[in-house]
Design a protein around this motif. Structure first.
Motif, PDB file in Angstrom:
ATOM      1  N   GLU A  95       0.819  -1.218   0.000  1.00 16.63           N
ATOM      2  CA  GLU A  95       0.000   0.000   0.000  1.00 16.63           C
ATOM      3  C   GLU A  95       0.850   1.264   0.000  1.00 16.63           C
ATOM      4  O   GLU A  95       0.363   2.338  -0.376  1.00 16.63           O
ATOM      5  N   HIS A  96       2.095   1.166   0.424  1.00 14.46           N
ATOM      6  CA  HIS A  96       2.995   2.328   0.398  1.00 14.46           C
ATOM      7  C   HIS A  96       3.577   2.456  -1.003  1.00 14.46           C
ATOM      8  O   HIS A  96       4.763   2.221  -1.240  1.00 14.46           O
ATOM      9  N   LYS A  97       2.759   2.842  -1.948  1.00 18.94           N
ATOM     10  CA  LYS A  97       3.159   2.830  -3.354  1.00 18.94           C
ATOM     11  C   LYS A  97       4.213   3.886  -3.677  1.00 18.94           C
ATOM     12  O   LYS A  97       4.981   3.728  -4.615  1.00 18.94           O
ATOM     13  N   ASP A  98       4.225   4.959  -2.941  1.00 18.09           N
ATOM     14  CA  ASP A  98       5.172   6.036  -3.236  1.00 18.09           C
ATOM     15  C   ASP A  98       5.871   6.514  -1.974  1.00 18.09           C
ATOM     16  O   ASP A  98       6.164   7.688  -1.822  1.00 18.09           O
ATOM     17  N   ALA A 109       9.969  14.707  -1.651  1.00 19.31           N
ATOM     18  CA  ALA A 109      10.983  14.779  -2.701  1.00 19.31           C
ATOM     19  C   ALA A 109      11.206  16.228  -3.111  1.00 19.31           C
ATOM     20  O   ALA A 109      10.262  17.018  -3.228  1.00 19.31           O
ATOM     21  N   ASN A 110      12.464  16.592  -3.318  1.00 23.35           N
ATOM     22  CA  ASN A 110      12.849  17.951  -3.682  1.00 23.35           C
ATOM     23  C   ASN A 110      12.933  18.068  -5.203  1.00 23.35           C
ATOM     24  O   ASN A 110      13.821  17.491  -5.832  1.00 23.35           O
ATOM     25  N   ILE A 124      10.948   8.301  -5.650  1.00 16.95           N
ATOM     26  CA  ILE A 124      10.022   8.029  -4.544  1.00 16.95           C
ATOM     27  C   ILE A 124       9.633   9.357  -3.907  1.00 16.95           C
ATOM     28  O   ILE A 124      10.489  10.099  -3.420  1.00 16.95           O
ATOM     29  N   GLU A 125       8.348   9.666  -3.914  1.00 17.73           N
ATOM     30  CA  GLU A 125       7.872  10.981  -3.469  1.00 17.73           C
ATOM     31  C   GLU A 125       8.068  11.196  -1.974  1.00 17.73           C
ATOM     32  O   GLU A 125       8.465  12.278  -1.537  1.00 17.73           O
ATOM     33  N   LEU A 160      19.792   8.427  -2.674  1.00 18.40           N
ATOM     34  CA  LEU A 160      18.362   8.476  -2.405  1.00 18.40           C
ATOM     35  C   LEU A 160      17.554   8.746  -3.670  1.00 18.40           C
ATOM     36  O   LEU A 160      16.469   8.197  -3.868  1.00 18.40           O
ATOM     37  N   SER A 161      18.084   9.615  -4.526  1.00 17.72           N
ATOM     38  CA  SER A 161      17.330   9.965  -5.729  1.00 17.72           C
ATOM     39  C   SER A 161      17.273   8.813  -6.725  1.00 17.72           C
ATOM     40  O   SER A 161      16.462   8.840  -7.661  1.00 17.72           O
TER      41      SER A 161
END
Length: 568
Positions: free
Chosen positions: A59-62, A256-257, A267-268, A561-562
């Motif tokens: 459920e944690h899609k983003d 996300a920046n 990943i937002e 991370l990006s």
């Protein structure tokens, strides 16, 4: 290096750039020759049944949820005492020079750099169109401001910029100059820093995290830095993520920046969720957390592997566990007492119980992965209660009628601070020290309270871990009496001071090895701390998170991370 991290719990979040913030390429190339920890081999186990992912995780899609232990809310590089706060700033504040998974320097905000032939001048060339998360430009002026802030006479953090020997630094601190002559902004994308002495750590130390001059320098007045406290919980950086919300004791949320130079992360949402050793396995099993570290033992490995959806990495950690001894206390000043506390503690039993074959007793104050690791001629302090008793007797500590040692009417009573409910040192030390006639009193408290007590010197003994180590200076500089802000043990040894300084006075690795071997012998003879263990770590992450398996540390950093993505 960056601020010394006092890490009492095994880190849930391993950050590659913290592990290697002070490394140099020549140093890392020698690490492969170092001794491995314990007989258990490093392992990488891939998920066998990714389709078994728990419903909550799917459920944690983003959203990527990584565990953290006890952040304190000071989200400003160079100003925090709590290492978890350092972890929390990592997604927000990139450095000029980053480091890869082996500790080698890599381009981050600076696309390239030049070092003069005499190793005294560093020129960093910034990427074009760098921006902070509010859209304002990041330029060489921001780098100059950051370095000037660290050189401010009122700065009292433990990032010691004085060891960079920037030209004109002393004149600025003393007030005979209004700026630092060795810091030259050539143009908006170029900064040149001239130093007066060689330091092998300067490339990454001078090329650290960058603060916005417009934001953090708006109210700056030389000698007055208290205004920054109002911004501790309102960070502004140029990293892949920006702070969304901090809920003390629960989680840190990031967004996300979109202005990040390497592109908006795939990943937002990023969440650092506060977990404990009592709950972390359950939270991982249910999908509430995507990434965490766990107790390193065969049963836990098997349990996580049987979940099916987890990738697992068991690897030697470049740190060590130890116990601070407060050398400022009259009863701990004499090295006979400090030696007795080591001889009289069955450290092998502590390691066996805590790591179950995944660790070994520490013998020198560095990691076996660091190129300076050498135990030749070092006292291993094998468990020897009788020798401990003789040392205490020789120092005048005699048993009274109650079986407690006394000297000049003072009982040998020692407090022991820890933030771990399952600290395996406690039962062993209780038994061992009672047999020696020492009144041992453990105190379990939250991590941030422990840090406060350490900084105030309000302790006798305290359980700690280093942050990740790459350069040998990382773990010994706190024993220098010249580092008052870092030397929380109050240890003083002029020979140690000299050897620590010598260790960073040359770039020649062979010469540095000789220096550190001498230093380890001296620290063994006159121990400032009780070395406890080297260890392996067990880290696991949900296999739907892609990009965490490309390095031995299996961690998250501002540079990777990006690149992470989710594949449900």
């Amino acid at each position: 290096m960056r601020k010394k991290f006092i890490t009492v719990l095994i880190p849930s979040l391993i950050i590659a750039s913290i592990l290697s913030s002070c490394s140099s390429k020549s140093n890392i190339n020698n690490a492969a020759k170092a001794t491995k920890v314990s007989s258990v081999k490093d392992q990488y186990i891939t998920a066998k049944s990714p389709n078994k992912n728990p419903k909550k995780a799917v459920e944690h899609k983003d959203t990527f949820i990584s565990a953290i232990s006890e952040p304190g809310g000071v989200f400003l590089p160079y100003f925090y005492d709590n290492g978890w706060d350092g972890n929390a700033t990592e997604p927000i504040f990139p450095s000029l020079v980053g480091t890869d998974e082996k500790g080698n320097p890599i381009a981050d905000l600076a696309k390239t750099w030049d070092i003069s032939s005499d190793n005294l001048t560093y020129t960093y060339h910034l990427r074009k169109d760098l921006k902070f998360s509010d859209g304002s430009p990041l330029t060489a002026d921001d780098v100059a401001f950051t370095l000037t802030l660290l050189d401010d006479p009122s700065y009292n953090g433990s990032f010691d910029i004085s060891t960079c020997y920037i030209k004109g630094s002393d004149d600025y601190k003393k007030g005979s100059a209004t700026s630092i002559s060795g810091i030259q902004v050539v143009d908006p994308l170029t900064i040149k820093i001239t130093t007066e002495k060689v330091n092998p750590l300067n490339l990454t130390k001078l090329g650290g995290q960058v603060l916005s001059k417009a934001y953090y320098g708006k109210d700056y007045q030389k000698g007055k830095l208290d205004y920054l406290k109002a911004l501790y919980s309102k960070p502004l950086g140029a990293g892949p993520y920006k702070l969304d919300k901090y809920i003390p004791g629960q989680e840190i949320r990031y967004k996300a920046n979109e202005t990040y130079y390497n592109g908006k992360p795939k990943i937002e949402n990023l969440i650092f969720k506060v977990t404990s050793k009592d709950t972390n396995l359950q939270l991982f099993e249910t999908g509430d957390v995507d990434y965490d570290s766990f107790s390193t033992d065969k049963d836990t490995v098997d349990q996580i592997e049987n979940l099916g959806f987890a990738n697992i990495r068991i690897s030697t950690v470049s740190d060590y566990g130890y116990v601070y001894m407060n050398n400022k206390k009259s009863y701990l000043k004499d090295k006979n007492v400090r030696q007795a506390l080591i001889y009289g503690l069955d450290r092998q039993k502590i390691v066996d119980v805590a790591y179950k074959g995944y660790g070994e007793v520490a013998t020198v104050p560095t990691s076996p992965l660091v190129w300076s690791y050498n135990t030749d001629g070092v006292n291993k302090y094998k468990f020897d209660p009788e020798k401990a008793k003789k040392l205490l007797d020789a120092d005048g500590w005699k048993l009274n009628s109650n079986g407690i040692r006394e000297k000049n009417g003072q009982k040998l009573k020692l407090s022991y601070l820890t933030s771990k409910n399952t600290d395996q040192t406690i039962p062993v030390a209780k038994e061992n020290y009672k047999a020696l006639g020492i009144d041992f009193e453990p105190e379990i408290m939250d991590f941030n309270t422990l840090v406060e007590k350490l900084n105030k010197g309000d302790y006798d003994l305290a359980a700690v871990r280093t942050s990740g180590l790459v350069d040998p200076n990382d773990s010994v500089e706190e024993f220098s009496s010249k580092k008052a802000s870092e030397n929380v043990t109050g240890y003083y040894n002029s020979k140690v001071d000299d050897l620590i300084s010598e260790g960073v006075s040359t770039l020649n690795v062979k010469k540095r090895k000789v220096i550190y071997q001498k230093l380890y012998k001296e620290l063994s003879n006159d121990p400032p701390v009780i070395l406890i263990d080297y260890r392996k770590s067990l880290r696991a992450w949900n296999s739907r998170i892609k990009g965490l398996d490309n390095n031995n540390f299996a961690g998250v950093s501002s540079t990777n991370l990006s690149k992470l993505k989710i594949e449900n």
